[in-house]
Design a protein around this motif. Structure first.
Motif, short mmCIF file in Angstrom:
data_model
loop_
_atom_site.label_atom_id
_atom_site.label_comp_id
_atom_site.label_asym_id
_atom_site.label_seq_id
_atom_site.Cartn_x
_atom_site.Cartn_y
_atom_site.Cartn_z
N VAL A 143 0.85 -1.19 0.00
CA VAL A 143 0.00 0.00 0.00
C VAL A 143 0.88 1.24 0.00
CG1 VAL A 143 -1.80 1.30 1.20
CG2 VAL A 143 -1.81 -1.20 1.29
N VAL A 144 0.64 2.12 -0.96
CA VAL A 144 1.25 3.45 -0.93
C VAL A 144 0.18 4.39 -0.37
CG1 VAL A 144 2.19 5.33 -2.30
CG2 VAL A 144 2.81 2.97 -2.85
N ALA A 145 0.35 4.74 0.89
CA ALA A 145 -0.64 5.56 1.59
C ALA A 145 -0.25 7.03 1.54
CB ALA A 145 -0.76 5.09 3.04
N GLY A 146 -1.18 7.89 1.93
CA GLY A 146 -0.90 9.32 2.00
C GLY A 146 -0.22 9.68 3.31
N PRO A 147 -0.14 10.97 3.64
CA PRO A 147 0.49 11.39 4.89
C PRO A 147 -0.22 10.78 6.10
CG PRO A 147 0.25 13.26 3.41
CD PRO A 147 -0.51 12.12 2.79
N LYS A 148 0.56 10.28 7.04
CA LYS A 148 -0.01 9.60 8.20
C LYS A 148 -0.87 10.52 9.06
CE LYS A 148 2.63 6.55 10.18
NZ LYS A 148 3.65 5.83 11.01
N VAL A 149 -0.61 11.82 9.04
CA VAL A 149 -1.31 12.76 9.90
C VAL A 149 -2.73 13.07 9.44
CG1 VAL A 149 -0.57 14.88 8.73
CG2 VAL A 149 -0.97 14.91 11.21
N LEU A 150 -3.09 12.68 8.21
CA LEU A 150 -4.40 13.04 7.66
C LEU A 150 -5.46 11.99 7.95
CD1 LEU A 150 -3.42 14.42 4.12
CD2 LEU A 150 -3.66 15.67 6.28
N PRO A 186 0.22 -6.24 7.03
CA PRO A 186 1.27 -5.86 7.99
C PRO A 186 1.82 -4.47 7.72
CG PRO A 186 2.09 -7.48 6.42
CD PRO A 186 0.62 -7.36 6.17
N ALA A 187 2.27 -3.83 8.78
CA ALA A 187 2.78 -2.45 8.68
C ALA A 187 3.94 -2.35 7.70
CB ALA A 187 3.20 -1.97 10.06
N ARG A 188 4.73 -3.39 7.56
CA ARG A 188 5.90 -3.31 6.67
C ARG A 188 5.50 -3.19 5.21
NH1 ARG A 188 5.40 -8.81 7.76
NH2 ARG A 188 5.41 -10.15 5.90
N ARG A 189 4.24 -3.50 4.89
CA ARG A 189 3.77 -3.39 3.51
C ARG A 189 3.01 -2.09 3.25
NH1 ARG A 189 1.67 -9.60 2.66
NH2 ARG A 189 3.74 -10.59 2.67
N VAL A 190 3.09 -1.16 4.19
CA VAL A 190 2.46 0.16 4.02
C VAL A 190 3.55 1.22 4.02
CG1 VAL A 190 0.84 1.85 4.96
CG2 VAL A 190 0.35 -0.61 5.18
N ALA A 191 3.65 1.97 2.93
CA ALA A 191 4.62 3.06 2.81
C ALA A 191 3.85 4.37 2.69
CB ALA A 191 5.51 2.86 1.59
N TYR A 192 4.20 5.34 3.52
CA TYR A 192 3.50 6.63 3.52
C TYR A 192 4.19 7.60 2.57
CZ TYR A 192 1.02 4.79 7.54
OH TYR A 192 0.25 4.01 8.36
N ALA A 225 7.83 5.68 -2.90
CA ALA A 225 7.28 4.72 -1.94
C ALA A 225 7.17 3.32 -2.57
CB ALA A 225 5.91 5.20 -1.46
N ALA A 226 6.78 3.26 -3.84
CA ALA A 226 6.69 1.97 -4.53
C ALA A 226 8.06 1.31 -4.62
CB ALA A 226 6.09 2.15 -5.92
N ALA A 227 9.08 2.11 -4.90
CA ALA A 227 10.44 1.57 -5.00
C ALA A 227 10.87 0.96 -3.67
CB ALA A 227 11.41 2.67 -5.42
N SER A 228 10.59 1.65 -2.57
CA SER A 228 10.98 1.13 -1.26
C SER A 228 10.22 -0.14 -0.92
CB SER A 228 10.78 2.19 -0.17
OG SER A 228 9.40 2.47 0.01
N ALA A 230 -2.49 2.14 -4.33
CA ALA A 230 -2.10 3.52 -4.04
C ALA A 230 -3.35 4.29 -3.63
CB ALA A 230 -1.45 4.17 -5.25
N LEU A 231 -3.26 5.06 -2.54
CA LEU A 231 -4.47 5.66 -1.99
C LEU A 231 -4.81 7.02 -2.56
CD1 LEU A 231 -4.42 4.39 1.69
CD2 LEU A 231 -5.34 3.35 -0.39
#
Length: 341
Positions: free
Chosen positions: A188-195, A217-223, A234-237, A250-251
């Protein structure tokens, strides 16, 4: 009920000074003095009826709109809807870009109030920031008590009229689609965590995972930052850390387009070798190659509804109107079953 004299006494200023600050006079005052008077208005629940009536009159034609960035396709579509309704009612729209800076949002509320706009529309996501949220809510209450109107788009803590897209359901639809295609290992490519928008979309994905007997799992979510470049990064990481992934959700669509570009640069063919899904159904989603499977939110309609709410008569102590906006999955060409063998 509290009077102007009560406010002036509580703030330690003259009634004339209190009146100028409450009514948004252009005459300069120190920020400390302004804050003192507005705090007294809040504490005493002061409502200047004459000013409320003045703000409701039609000659006050300006509506203030606070967005994260109007050049972002998401906010461009929302603004298109806002302006369409405003134009139909002969209103001027003042666009303020906050660039997701909470301090700028607070400053813009004060500036728009000082310019005596008839209403303020908050078109950006809410924040997971208690101090900021409390400060913003206080400033908006003061503005409303002096006759202004407020409408928000998204999940905010402000207790007023709102247009609320079902971001949680949209996330669920994306997750359910990937699981139904056979993807159990997706990132998952998520948006900013604060939103709050990010939180709600992730919550929907996690609900879909639970219903399909899976985990996210959290390791599969990149903000990331809800833009193309950060989506690609984020996709590369994710791909470097989790080479067994078969898909990415992607969100938002801008980040999804960044994911597609990253995959193309690595020679990974979509959807034959990898699937990508987005969110929002921006106009460009159907024009990229392959056309993007995504969740549709009626962005221009959301803006139109928010402006309609902002232009409503204050109506005394009426309850706030909450308009919920549904999400819809749009299947195109960027998602398919995972490659076998």
């Amino acid at each position: 009920m509290a009077t102007l004299a009560d406010v002036a006494k509580r703030a330690g200023v003259s009634p004339a000074t209190a009146s100028r600050i409450i009514n948004g006079s252009s005459k300069p005052v120190t920020e400390a003095l302004r804050e003192r008077v507005l705090a007294a208005v809040e504490e005493l629940q002061y409502v200047p009826n004459a000013h409320a009536q003045s703000l409701a009159r039609s000659h006050r034609s300006a509506i203030g709109v606070i967005v994260h960035d109007v050049s972002d396709p998401y906010f461009a579509e929302i603004t298109r809807g806002l302006q369409r309704v405003a134009t139909e009612h002969g209103r001027l729209v003042i666009i303020c870009n906050s660039y997701r800076d909470p301090d700028k949002e607070l400053q813009y509320v004060e500036l728009l109030r000082a310019h005596q706009v008839a209403a303020i529309v908050l078109a950006g996501s809410g924040y997971h920031d208690e101090a900021f949220t409390a400060t913003l809510a206080g400033k908006l209450r003061v503005y409303e008590r002096t006759g202004g109107r407020v409408a928000v788009i998204g999940r905010h803590e402000h207790a007023g009229d709102a247009v609320v897209p079902d971001n949680e359901m949209g996330g669920y639809l994306l997750g359910a689609e990937l699981y139904s295609l056979g993807h159990t290992d997706f990132g998952v490519v998520a948006g900013p965590k604060v939103l709050t928008t990010t939180t709600d979309r992730l919550a929907g994905l996690r609900r879909a995972a639970r219903e399909h007997g899976q985990k996210l799992p959290a390791r599969r979510v990149a903000y990331a930052d809800f833009d193309r470049a950060s989506g690609a990064a984020a996709a590369a990481s994710l791909l470097d850390a989790e080479p067994g992934l078969t898909a990415i959700a992607a969100l938002n669509d801008s980040m999804a387009i960044g994911v597609l570009a990253l995959l193309r640069s690595r020679g990974i063919v979509v959807p034959d070798q990898f699937s990508v899904v987005g969110f929002d159904d921006m106009p460009v989603a159907r024009d990229v190659t392959p056309a993007l499977t995504t969740v549709r939110l009626p962005l221009a309609e959301m803006g139109a509804r928010a402006m309609t709410l902002a232009l409503r008569s204050p109506g005394g102590a009426r309850p706030p109107l909450i308009e919920e906006i549904g999400a819809e999955l749009v299947r195109r060409d960027s998602a398919g079953p995972p490659r076998t063998g």
